[in-house]
Design an enzyme around this catalytic site. Sequence first.
Site, mmCIF file in Angstrom:
data_model
loop_
_atom_site.group_PDB
_atom_site.id
_atom_site.type_symbol
_atom_site.label_atom_id
_atom_site.label_comp_id
_atom_site.label_asym_id
_atom_site.label_seq_id
_atom_site.Cartn_x
_atom_site.Cartn_y
_atom_site.Cartn_z
ATOM 1 N N TYR A 115 0.847 -1.195 0.000
ATOM 2 C CA TYR A 115 0.000 0.000 0.000
ATOM 3 C C TYR A 115 0.885 1.249 0.000
ATOM 4 C CZ TYR A 115 -3.699 3.212 1.573
ATOM 5 O OH TYR A 115 -4.587 4.260 1.690
ATOM 6 N N LEU A 160 18.086 -4.677 9.052
ATOM 7 C CA LEU A 160 17.217 -3.672 8.433
ATOM 8 C C LEU A 160 16.035 -3.394 9.346
ATOM 9 C CD1 LEU A 160 16.097 -2.002 5.964
ATOM 10 C CD2 LEU A 160 14.946 -4.112 5.268
ATOM 11 N N GLY A 197 3.668 -2.055 7.208
ATOM 12 C CA GLY A 197 2.473 -2.530 6.523
ATOM 13 C C GLY A 197 2.248 -4.009 6.754
ATOM 14 N N GLY A 246 4.094 -6.328 5.549
ATOM 15 C CA GLY A 246 5.348 -7.062 5.570
ATOM 16 C C GLY A 246 6.024 -7.330 4.247
ATOM 17 N N LEU A 300 1.852 0.222 13.901
ATOM 18 C CA LEU A 300 0.899 0.482 14.982
ATOM 19 C C LEU A 300 -0.465 -0.141 14.685
ATOM 20 C CD1 LEU A 300 1.670 4.229 15.848
ATOM 21 C CD2 LEU A 300 2.365 2.183 17.100
ATOM 22 N N SER A 301 -0.586 -0.780 13.530
ATOM 23 C CA SER A 301 -1.849 -1.402 13.141
ATOM 24 C C SER A 301 -1.880 -2.853 13.611
ATOM 25 C CB SER A 301 -2.018 -1.346 11.620
ATOM 26 O OG SER A 301 -3.018 -2.245 11.186
ATOM 27 N N GLN A 312 -2.399 -5.224 10.576
ATOM 28 C CA GLN A 312 -1.176 -5.417 9.804
ATOM 29 C C GLN A 312 -0.203 -6.314 10.554
ATOM 30 O OE1 GLN A 312 0.284 -1.465 8.920
ATOM 31 N NE2 GLN A 312 -0.899 -1.345 7.027
ATOM 32 N N CYS A 330 -6.848 10.963 -5.326
ATOM 33 C CA CYS A 330 -5.391 10.959 -5.175
ATOM 34 C C CYS A 330 -4.703 10.853 -6.529
ATOM 35 C CB CYS A 330 -4.960 9.802 -4.281
ATOM 36 S SG CYS A 330 -5.212 10.108 -2.527
#
Length: 399
Positions: free
Chosen positions: A136, A171, A177, A179, A198-199, A202, A364
């Site tokens: 995303y 890293l 997101g 992953g 923080l999701s 996810q 967008c």
Amino acid sequence: MFWENKLDSWVNQVRHQAALPLRLELWNGKRFDFSQDPHVTVKVPEASSLPYLLTPSLSNLGTAYVEGKLDIEGNVDEIIDVGSTLARKTLQPTGKFGRLTRHIRHNRKLDSEAIRYHYDVSNDFYRIWLDENMVYSCAYFENGNETLEEAQLKKIDHILTKIQLKPGQTLLDIGCGWGALVLRAAEKFGARCVGITLSENQHALATERIKQAGLADRVEIRLQDYRDVTGTFDRITSVGMFEHVGLRQLPDYFSRMRALLADDGFAMNHGITSTDIDSGSTPYGGGEFIGKYVFPHGELPHISLVLKSMQESGLETLDVENLRRHYAKTCGIWASNFENRADRIRAAVDERRFRIWRVYLAGCSYAFANDWVAIFQVLCTKSGRPASALPWSRRYMYS
């Protein structure tokens, strides 16, 4: 009667200024065409909806559509184009319709709530219209004819090549997101990775994907704020995350990145920026709509503020690449996927959220295509390193 009289005057004004492919249908059966071949139909179900239309900022039009005060039929790209033209032709890009700089209060609680609002809709929702790896963020169309899946992998490889990631290096991916980047970094580049988000949604899915790939010994997904990470990492990436940080918090954000970066390390910040030199929001109320319905507490800095904040934080910029054209195409594909899979999406979310995301994704694409917003990849390292530690050219990025 008051609003109907105002409507007649407004219709004449708009017709005089632009031939829009627009039809307006009122609750009382009246109809107004703004060209001989209207492709977009706006239906006004009651007189109380007219104020949204008569002051057609992108925020007013978007709010009216989302809340069911207006119904709109037509191709979503044409809908966005008509709405943007209406705003541009009838409003001045000053005052509340201008590029306002909003300094929003940020703290851990508000930031966490904003992330969860946007990303925890449901994993199934995002899975319907993203690529198979659920990336995303802006894809990288090296030749312009890649599929979305190909372009997303090219974007990840482009980033990992830019930071010169090598086998065995550590890293940190800030805002990982679902992953995809850490999976690729471990599988193809042989890195040992930590991804933070923080999701909760996810975190759960990324952790499961790591296990399924057999990479649990090389990749860790944490539900963690970047301000709480400790240790040092050879490489750091942050892709589509710093839009949530806040303008005033940028120096602290980049200082934290510097503190976590090894002395000989490289970091990459990939994020959306304002095209207004004062870091103002998108014009005609576009930023207001996004802040209200899509990204609470989001703020977009101008690229000059990004570079200034990096330097103030002890990071030297090595390379800057503008990917605005790439994000216009990425969002366009997402919007097309959204339209083509509308039945599945409506089964996953309520009508209000469906409408929010429908106009957001297409809007967008329009914003990137028309230079209202931009996106940059900025490669950096710790300031003060000897020149001999820096690459001679950008050729290695494409070898």
